[in-house]
Design a protein around this motif. Structure first.
Motif, PDB file in Angstrom:
ATOM      1  N   ALA A  14      12.752 -17.651 -19.356  1.00 14.63           N
ATOM      2  CA  ALA A  14      11.662 -18.621 -19.439  1.00 14.63           C
ATOM      3  C   ALA A  14      10.503 -18.217 -18.545  1.00 14.63           C
ATOM      4  N   ILE A  15      10.802 -17.705 -17.362  1.00 11.41           N
ATOM      5  CA  ILE A  15       9.738 -17.270 -16.449  1.00 11.41           C
ATOM      6  C   ILE A  15       8.983 -16.082 -17.031  1.00 11.41           C
ATOM      7  N   TRP A  16       9.718 -15.157 -17.658  1.00 11.41           N
ATOM      8  CA  TRP A  16       9.069 -14.012 -18.295  1.00 11.41           C
ATOM      9  C   TRP A  16       8.097 -14.454 -19.377  1.00 11.41           C
ATOM     10  N   VAL A  17       8.479 -15.445 -20.156  1.00 13.41           N
ATOM     11  CA  VAL A  17       7.611 -15.959 -21.220  1.00 13.41           C
ATOM     12  C   VAL A  17       6.330 -16.529 -20.626  1.00 13.41           C
ATOM     13  N   ALA A  18       6.475 -17.367 -19.609  1.00 13.02           N
ATOM     14  CA  ALA A  18       5.300 -17.967 -18.972  1.00 13.02           C
ATOM     15  C   ALA A  18       4.442 -16.904 -18.291  1.00 13.02           C
ATOM     16  N   ALA A  19       5.077 -15.932 -17.647  1.00 11.84           N
ATOM     17  CA  ALA A  19       4.334 -14.887 -16.947  1.00 11.84           C
ATOM     18  C   ALA A  19       3.557 -14.011 -17.922  1.00 11.84           C
ATOM     19  N   ALA A  20       4.159 -13.707 -19.065  1.00 14.87           N
ATOM     20  CA  ALA A  20       3.469 -12.881 -20.059  1.00 14.87           C
ATOM     21  C   ALA A  20       2.200 -13.571 -20.541  1.00 14.87           C
ATOM     22  N   ALA A  21       2.283 -14.881 -20.762  1.00 20.58           N
ATOM     23  CA  ALA A  21       1.100 -15.626 -21.188  1.00 20.58           C
ATOM     24  C   ALA A  21       0.039 -15.640 -20.091  1.00 20.58           C
ATOM     25  N   ALA A  22       0.463 -15.893 -18.864  1.00 26.09           N
ATOM     26  CA  ALA A  22      -0.489 -15.961 -17.752  1.00 26.09           C
ATOM     27  C   ALA A  22      -1.183 -14.619 -17.536  1.00 26.09           C
ATOM     28  N   ILE A  23      -0.421 -13.539 -17.593  1.00 27.53           N
ATOM     29  CA  ILE A  23      -1.005 -12.202 -17.398  1.00 27.53           C
ATOM     30  C   ILE A  23      -2.003 -11.894 -18.504  1.00 27.53           C
ATOM     31  N   THR A  24      -1.659 -12.260 -19.741  1.00 24.83           N
ATOM     32  CA  THR A  24      -2.569 -12.006 -20.862  1.00 24.83           C
ATOM     33  C   THR A  24      -3.888 -12.741 -20.681  1.00 24.83           C
ATOM     34  N   VAL A  25      -3.806 -14.009 -20.292  1.00 28.75           N
ATOM     35  CA  VAL A  25      -5.027 -14.791 -20.067  1.00 28.75           C
ATOM     36  C   VAL A  25      -5.880 -14.164 -18.971  1.00 28.75           C
ATOM     37  N   ILE A  26      -5.244 -13.726 -17.894  1.00 29.23           N
ATOM     38  CA  ILE A  26      -5.983 -13.109 -16.788  1.00 29.23           C
ATOM     39  C   ILE A  26      -6.656 -11.817 -17.237  1.00 29.23           C
ATOM     40  N   VAL A  27      -5.925 -10.993 -17.981  1.00 27.95           N
ATOM     41  CA  VAL A  27      -6.478  -9.716 -18.441  1.00 27.95           C
ATOM     42  C   VAL A  27      -7.693  -9.937 -19.333  1.00 27.95           C
ATOM     43  N   VAL A  28      -7.622 -10.951 -20.195  1.00 26.18           N
ATOM     44  CA  VAL A  28      -8.745 -11.225 -21.107  1.00 26.18           C
ATOM     45  C   VAL A  28      -9.925 -11.832 -20.355  1.00 26.18           C
ATOM     46  N   GLN A  29      -9.658 -12.756 -19.444  1.00 22.62           N
ATOM     47  CA  GLN A  29     -10.730 -13.496 -18.784  1.00 22.62           C
ATOM     48  C   GLN A  29     -11.383 -12.729 -17.639  1.00 22.62           C
ATOM     49  N   LEU A  30     -10.619 -11.889 -16.966  1.00 25.08           N
ATOM     50  CA  LEU A  30     -11.091 -11.276 -15.726  1.00 25.08           C
ATOM     51  C   LEU A  30     -12.379 -10.472 -15.885  1.00 25.08           C
ATOM     52  N   PRO A  31     -12.542  -9.652 -16.928  1.00 27.87           N
ATOM     53  CA  PRO A  31     -13.806  -8.906 -17.042  1.00 27.87           C
ATOM     54  C   PRO A  31     -15.034  -9.809 -17.102  1.00 27.87           C
ATOM     55  N   PHE A  32     -14.924 -10.963 -17.756  1.00 27.33           N
ATOM     56  CA  PHE A  32     -16.053 -11.887 -17.837  1.00 27.33           C
ATOM     57  C   PHE A  32     -16.268 -12.605 -16.503  1.00 27.33           C
ATOM     58  N   MET A  33     -15.179 -12.892 -15.802  1.00 24.58           N
ATOM     59  CA  MET A  33     -15.308 -13.529 -14.500  1.00 24.58           C
ATOM     60  C   MET A  33     -15.987 -12.596 -13.509  1.00 24.58           C
ATOM     61  N   ILE A  34     -15.631 -11.319 -13.583  1.00 25.20           N
ATOM     62  CA  ILE A  34     -16.244 -10.344 -12.673  1.00 25.20           C
ATOM     63  C   ILE A  34     -17.676 -10.054 -13.089  1.00 25.20           C
ATOM     64  N   GLY A  35     -17.903  -9.898 -14.392  1.00 22.54           N
ATOM     65  CA  GLY A  35     -19.230  -9.538 -14.875  1.00 22.54           C
ATOM     66  C   GLY A  35     -20.255 -10.640 -14.720  1.00 22.54           C
ATOM     67  N   GLY A  36     -19.840 -11.888 -14.837  1.00 20.84           N
ATOM     68  CA  GLY A  36     -20.791 -12.991 -14.711  1.00 20.84           C
ATOM     69  C   GLY A  36     -20.059 -14.301 -14.530  1.00 20.84           C
ATOM     70  N   PHE A  37     -19.641 -14.581 -13.310  1.00 21.00           N
ATOM     71  CA  PHE A  37     -18.795 -15.740 -13.058  1.00 21.00           C
ATOM     72  C   PHE A  37     -19.484 -17.038 -13.453  1.00 21.00           C
ATOM     73  N   GLU A  38     -20.764 -17.164 -13.148  1.00 24.95           N
ATOM     74  CA  GLU A  38     -21.472 -18.407 -13.448  1.00 24.95           C
ATOM     75  C   GLU A  38     -21.557 -18.631 -14.955  1.00 24.95           C
ATOM     76  N   GLY A  39     -21.809 -17.577 -15.702  1.00 27.30           N
ATOM     77  CA  GLY A  39     -21.856 -17.703 -17.156  1.00 27.30           C
ATOM     78  C   GLY A  39     -20.504 -18.030 -17.745  1.00 27.30           C
ATOM     79  N   TRP A  40     -19.445 -17.453 -17.161  1.00 29.11           N
ATOM     80  CA  TRP A  40     -18.086 -17.739 -17.616  1.00 29.11           C
ATOM     81  C   TRP A  40     -17.709 -19.182 -17.295  1.00 29.11           C
ATOM     82  N   LYS A  41     -18.049 -19.623 -16.104  1.00 35.97           N
ATOM     83  CA  LYS A  41     -17.700 -20.979 -15.684  1.00 35.97           C
ATOM     84  C   LYS A  41     -18.502 -22.030 -16.449  1.00 35.97           C
TER      85      LYS A  41
END
Length: 495
Positions: free
Chosen positions: A270-297
């Motif tokens: 169960a933890i692996w399932v939740a972790a896989a989802a969390a990691i995927t979200v971070i990988v997708v979102q992180l470039p936009f957060m770094i590139g333009g946090f205010e625009g992402w937020k």
């Protein structure tokens, strides 16, 4: 002289291959017919929305005929895709989020849009090479069509002829090109398909194709991608993790008692399932957060500030607003901002509780039904319940055995809402007298849908899966000699 050579043994494919090939003709027929009907629905949907635009155009590419189109058309021409051409810098081909933000009045600027990042990228891709709202709409249609066809294929493989409820019942005509719903719907259906395929039997080994953990991790990645498109599939990771936690029903099918099954809960899986989802979200979102946090937020800030107004089709505007009183709008907005998330969380807790009770009784956690119930709770209590959200819930009507009367009434209520709400906007903007059948149709659509969604929180959890999806979780584990009789009983082992 007689031929004394022994007669060659009759050759026939192994029994497991004959079982695998059985029914492939029906499967092909279902696929062919459902895809033809889907294509027809998509063409119809395109032409019903394309009339919103067309020459001549203003300098920014907005059509002179927008948004009225043909006011006498049976299907309202309105499309969010065409609407958002102007006002989000899509027409200026600005890369989304990086240089954007939101001002004090709540208006987005600099390429920020009110959708999660992958939907924003879909908008940017659709605008490439487009110089008018009609061109943008047409390019976006070509991006969305593959998702509609893929959903049809998956639902056909999972439910056979029930796929026609998706392809031929009407919502696909109304909403395929209303907004960017098809990619997110695909992720939720694909997650179910991955779980079903992983649990199905490999004809070469007689065992399941993927382990429960691996198939659930892959499904959770798909749901996380859906979260980055329109949020709601991300909610389904919780029931999916609970399904893995409880072993996917294996213990119940093997006759293991409930207390032993609870002691064997797979917390690591169960933890692996939740972790896989969390990691995927971070990988997708992180470039936009770094590139333009205010625009992402800004996208989240916009949704947080959004109010339950006339264009949100919710029980808040069409019910709770009258309880608070129209003269107390500040109080109304504050209460909605508090009550809406609390009721959504409460509905999710109820869905998980009901699912756990089903698990204790049947030995298998109904993760698909609980996911659908969570979606129903979100739709009814959220500040926004747009008509096109019909595409979110429709696949669950296909996958789960819900009473046909409920499905029929829900579809009718949704279509009535769609055909009246956009006429209501036109009347309000023009200052013309309100027509009783327009305001009545909107209220009918909102309240019938809302009442049914509350009922579906319970019904989805307790609904059985349709065939052949229901049987994909069982496999025949057969040890047979070369001349084994295929009619011999086989042990059914769970997915």
């Amino acid at each position: 002289m007689s031929d004394l050579r022994p007669e060659p043994a009759t050759t026939r494919p192994p029994d497991r291959w004959r079982r695998y090939l059985a029914g492939r003709g029906t499967e092909a027929l279902v696929l062919l017919n459902s895809l033809i009907i889907t294509c027809y629905a998509l063409v119809w949907s395109y032409y019903s929305k394309a009339v919103c635009g067309g020459a001549p155009y203003f300098p920014d590419g907005r059509s002179h005929v927008w948004p009225v189109g043909n006011p006498d058309a049976a299907i309202p021409c309105y499309s969010d895709i065409m609407f958002l051409w102007v006002g989000r810098d899509i027409n200026n081909h600005v890369f989304p989020y990086i240089n954007g933000g939101i001002d004090a009045s709540g208006h987005l600027f600099g390429g920020s849009v009110e959708y999660p990042v992958l939907s924003g990228m879909m908008m940017w891709l659709g605008a490439i090479g487009a110089h008018t709202d009609t061109g943008f709409f047409t390019h976006t249609v070509w991006l969305l069509v593959p998702f509609a066809l893929a959903i049809t294929v998956l639902l056909a493989l999972l439910t056979r002829w029930w796929v026609l409820l998706w392809a031929a019942s009407g919502p696909l005509v109304f909403y395929a090109f209303h907004n960017w719903e098809l990619p997110v719907v695909f992720t939720s259906v694909a997650a179910v398909a991955v779980m079903a395929w992983g649990a199905s039997t490999s004809p070469s080994t007689g065992e399941r194709r993927m382990t429960l953990r691996n198939s659930a991790i892959l499904a959770s990645i798909l749901l996380a991608i859906g979260f980055c498109l329109k949020l709601y599939p991300g909610f389904f990771v919780l029931p999916l993790a609970a399904y893995v936690l409880t072993g996917g029903g294996f213990a119940a099918a093997k006759g293991v008692d409930a207390s032993s099954a609870r002691r064997a809960l797979d917390w690591a899986g169960a933890i692996w399932v939740a972790a896989a989802a969390a990691i995927t979200v971070i990988v997708v979102q992180l470039p936009f957060m770094i590139g333009g946090f205010e625009g992402w937020k800004a996208a989240m800030t916009f949704q947080g500030k959004r109010r339950a107004d006339v264009d949100t089709n919710s029980i808040w505007h069409w019910g709770f607003r009258f309880i608070v009183g129209r003269s107390h709008m500040d109080t109304y907005n504050t209460l909605v901002g508090i009550l809406s998330p609390l009721l959504i969380l409460s509905a999710w807790c109820v869905a998980m509780y009901l699912g756990w009770k089903v698990y204790q009784r049947r030995g298998a956690f109904p993760w698909i039904g609980v996911a659908a119930a969570m979606l129903a709770g979100f739709m009814v209590f959220h500040k926004v319940n747009s008509p096109q959200y019909m595409l979110w819930v429709l696949p669950f009507f296909v996958l789960l055995q819900i009473r046909w009367q409920v499905i029929g009434v829900y579809i009718v209520a949704n279509l009535v809402l769609d055909m009246t709400i956009f006429r209501l906007f036109g009347i309000m903007n023009s200052g013309a007298p309100m027509k009783w059948w327009v305001i009545g149709g909107v209220n009918f659509g909102v309240w019938v849908q809302s009442i049914l969604l509350v009922y579906l929180i319970y019904a989805f959890v307790h609904a059985s899966l349709r065939e052949p999806l229901a049987s994909m979780g069982l496999r025949r584990k057969v040890i047979e000699p070369v001349d084994a009789d295929p009619s011999d009983d086989a042990e059914l082992a769970p997915a």
